[in-house]
Motif scaffolding. Sequence first.
Motif, mmCIF file in Angstrom:
data_model
loop_
_atom_site.group_PDB
_atom_site.id
_atom_site.type_symbol
_atom_site.label_atom_id
_atom_site.label_comp_id
_atom_site.label_asym_id
_atom_site.label_seq_id
_atom_site.Cartn_x
_atom_site.Cartn_y
_atom_site.Cartn_z
ATOM 1 N N UNK A 15 23.328 39.663 -2.585
ATOM 2 C CA UNK A 15 24.163 38.689 -3.039
ATOM 3 C C UNK A 15 23.707 38.009 -4.892
ATOM 4 N N UNK A 16 24.389 38.056 -5.226
ATOM 5 C CA UNK A 16 23.973 37.494 -7.122
ATOM 6 C C UNK A 16 22.814 36.429 -6.817
ATOM 7 N N UNK A 17 22.878 35.011 -5.642
ATOM 8 C CA UNK A 17 22.121 34.355 -5.449
ATOM 9 C C UNK A 17 20.963 35.002 -4.771
ATOM 10 N N UNK A 18 20.773 35.511 -4.140
ATOM 11 C CA UNK A 18 19.765 36.265 -4.193
ATOM 12 C C UNK A 18 18.605 37.385 -4.614
ATOM 13 N N UNK A 19 19.550 38.343 -5.179
ATOM 14 C CA UNK A 19 19.249 38.751 -6.165
ATOM 15 C C UNK A 19 18.400 37.686 -7.612
ATOM 16 N N UNK A 20 19.241 37.149 -7.978
ATOM 17 C CA UNK A 20 18.986 36.080 -9.189
ATOM 18 C C UNK A 20 17.485 35.677 -8.903
ATOM 19 N N UNK A 22 14.931 36.383 -6.322
ATOM 20 C CA UNK A 22 14.278 37.711 -6.317
ATOM 21 C C UNK A 22 14.145 38.140 -7.765
ATOM 22 N N UNK A 23 14.392 38.428 -9.339
ATOM 23 C CA UNK A 23 14.080 38.840 -9.859
ATOM 24 C C UNK A 23 13.264 37.131 -10.620
ATOM 25 N N UNK A 24 13.123 35.846 -10.397
ATOM 26 C CA UNK A 24 12.771 34.661 -10.759
ATOM 27 C C UNK A 24 11.537 34.531 -9.591
ATOM 28 N N UNK A 25 11.377 34.864 -8.746
ATOM 29 C CA UNK A 25 10.500 35.267 -8.079
ATOM 30 C C UNK A 25 9.266 36.483 -8.552
ATOM 31 N N UNK A 26 9.917 37.575 -8.638
ATOM 32 C CA UNK A 26 8.893 38.081 -9.695
ATOM 33 C C UNK A 26 8.562 37.752 -11.248
ATOM 34 N N UNK A 27 9.159 37.369 -11.720
ATOM 35 C CA UNK A 27 8.728 37.081 -13.641
ATOM 36 C C UNK A 27 7.930 35.397 -13.500
ATOM 37 N N UNK A 28 8.286 34.875 -11.973
ATOM 38 C CA UNK A 28 6.874 33.390 -11.905
ATOM 39 C C UNK A 28 5.888 34.679 -11.648
ATOM 40 N N UNK A 29 5.852 35.545 -11.072
ATOM 41 C CA UNK A 29 4.555 35.892 -10.707
ATOM 42 C C UNK A 29 3.827 36.535 -11.781
ATOM 43 N N UNK A 30 4.703 36.822 -12.338
ATOM 44 C CA UNK A 30 4.204 37.756 -13.926
ATOM 45 C C UNK A 30 3.423 37.133 -14.641
ATOM 46 N N UNK A 31 4.458 35.876 -14.790
ATOM 47 C CA UNK A 31 3.465 34.716 -16.049
ATOM 48 C C UNK A 31 2.439 33.919 -14.764
ATOM 49 N N UNK A 32 2.101 33.898 -13.406
ATOM 50 C CA UNK A 32 0.866 33.094 -12.946
ATOM 51 C C UNK A 32 0.030 34.687 -13.571
ATOM 52 N N UNK A 33 0.389 35.935 -13.175
ATOM 53 C CA UNK A 33 -0.500 36.737 -13.719
ATOM 54 C C UNK A 33 -0.997 37.269 -15.158
ATOM 55 N N UNK A 34 0.055 36.521 -15.550
ATOM 56 C CA UNK A 34 -0.271 36.630 -17.732
ATOM 57 C C UNK A 34 -1.188 35.404 -17.369
ATOM 58 N N UNK A 35 -0.881 34.542 -16.861
ATOM 59 C CA UNK A 35 -1.724 32.915 -17.604
ATOM 60 C C UNK A 35 -3.581 32.884 -16.768
ATOM 61 N N UNK A 36 -3.521 33.429 -15.216
ATOM 62 C CA UNK A 36 -4.657 33.386 -15.164
ATOM 63 C C UNK A 36 -5.224 34.905 -14.910
ATOM 64 N N UNK A 37 -4.713 36.074 -15.664
ATOM 65 C CA UNK A 37 -5.721 37.170 -15.404
ATOM 66 C C UNK A 37 -5.460 37.804 -16.651
ATOM 67 N N UNK A 38 -4.597 37.345 -17.186
ATOM 68 C CA UNK A 38 -4.344 37.731 -18.256
ATOM 69 C C UNK A 38 -3.414 39.532 -19.179
ATOM 70 N N UNK A 39 -2.789 39.480 -18.177
ATOM 71 C CA UNK A 39 -2.248 40.345 -17.560
ATOM 72 C C UNK A 39 -1.615 40.869 -18.502
ATOM 73 N N UNK A 40 -1.171 41.663 -19.157
ATOM 74 C CA UNK A 40 0.030 42.363 -20.310
ATOM 75 C C UNK A 40 1.287 42.568 -18.905
ATOM 76 N N UNK A 41 2.399 42.283 -19.344
ATOM 77 C CA UNK A 41 3.369 43.002 -18.362
ATOM 78 C C UNK A 41 3.378 44.079 -17.473
ATOM 79 N N UNK A 42 2.632 44.952 -18.579
ATOM 80 C CA UNK A 42 2.941 46.534 -18.184
ATOM 81 C C UNK A 42 1.445 46.932 -17.428
#
Length: 134
Positions: A15-20, A22-42
């Motif tokens: 569903x749209x809510x479920x897809x949103x 999942x994307x939010x969870x992925x983006x949150x993990x991306x932010x966390x990785x950048x903050x703690x590990x300094x990783x770029x998105x790539x």
Amino acid sequence: MRDQIAPFPVADGPSLAEASRRVGRFLGATRAARRFDGLTSEELLLFLAIGHLSLEASGNLPRLVPRTYLEIAEFLHIPRETARRKLGRLCDRGLGRIVPGGVVVGDVAAWMRLAGSLLPAEAEATVPPGGRDA
């Protein structure tokens, strides 16, 4: 006054809510990785890819299978040289390791934490060992 958005058909799948969610969870993990590990998105995607491709379950222990730069680049649809250069940076930071035959994930615990942050607990049971392609 805001324009109203006309309804649009939604394809089969979550569903749209479920897809949103999942994307939010992925983006949150991306932010966390950048903050703690300094990783770029790539770099984050490369780290996830080397773990996904090089980690195999052998009983309760992970087994590391080296993957070449070309395998990783083709998996992510990026140039081989880009994969080589950025994987070198990950290896310099201990997140990857160059071994005979290719590259393996260097910090299995960090990879597991990051992978766990991307999947809700209820979805973990639906993913076969070795990923969705296994």
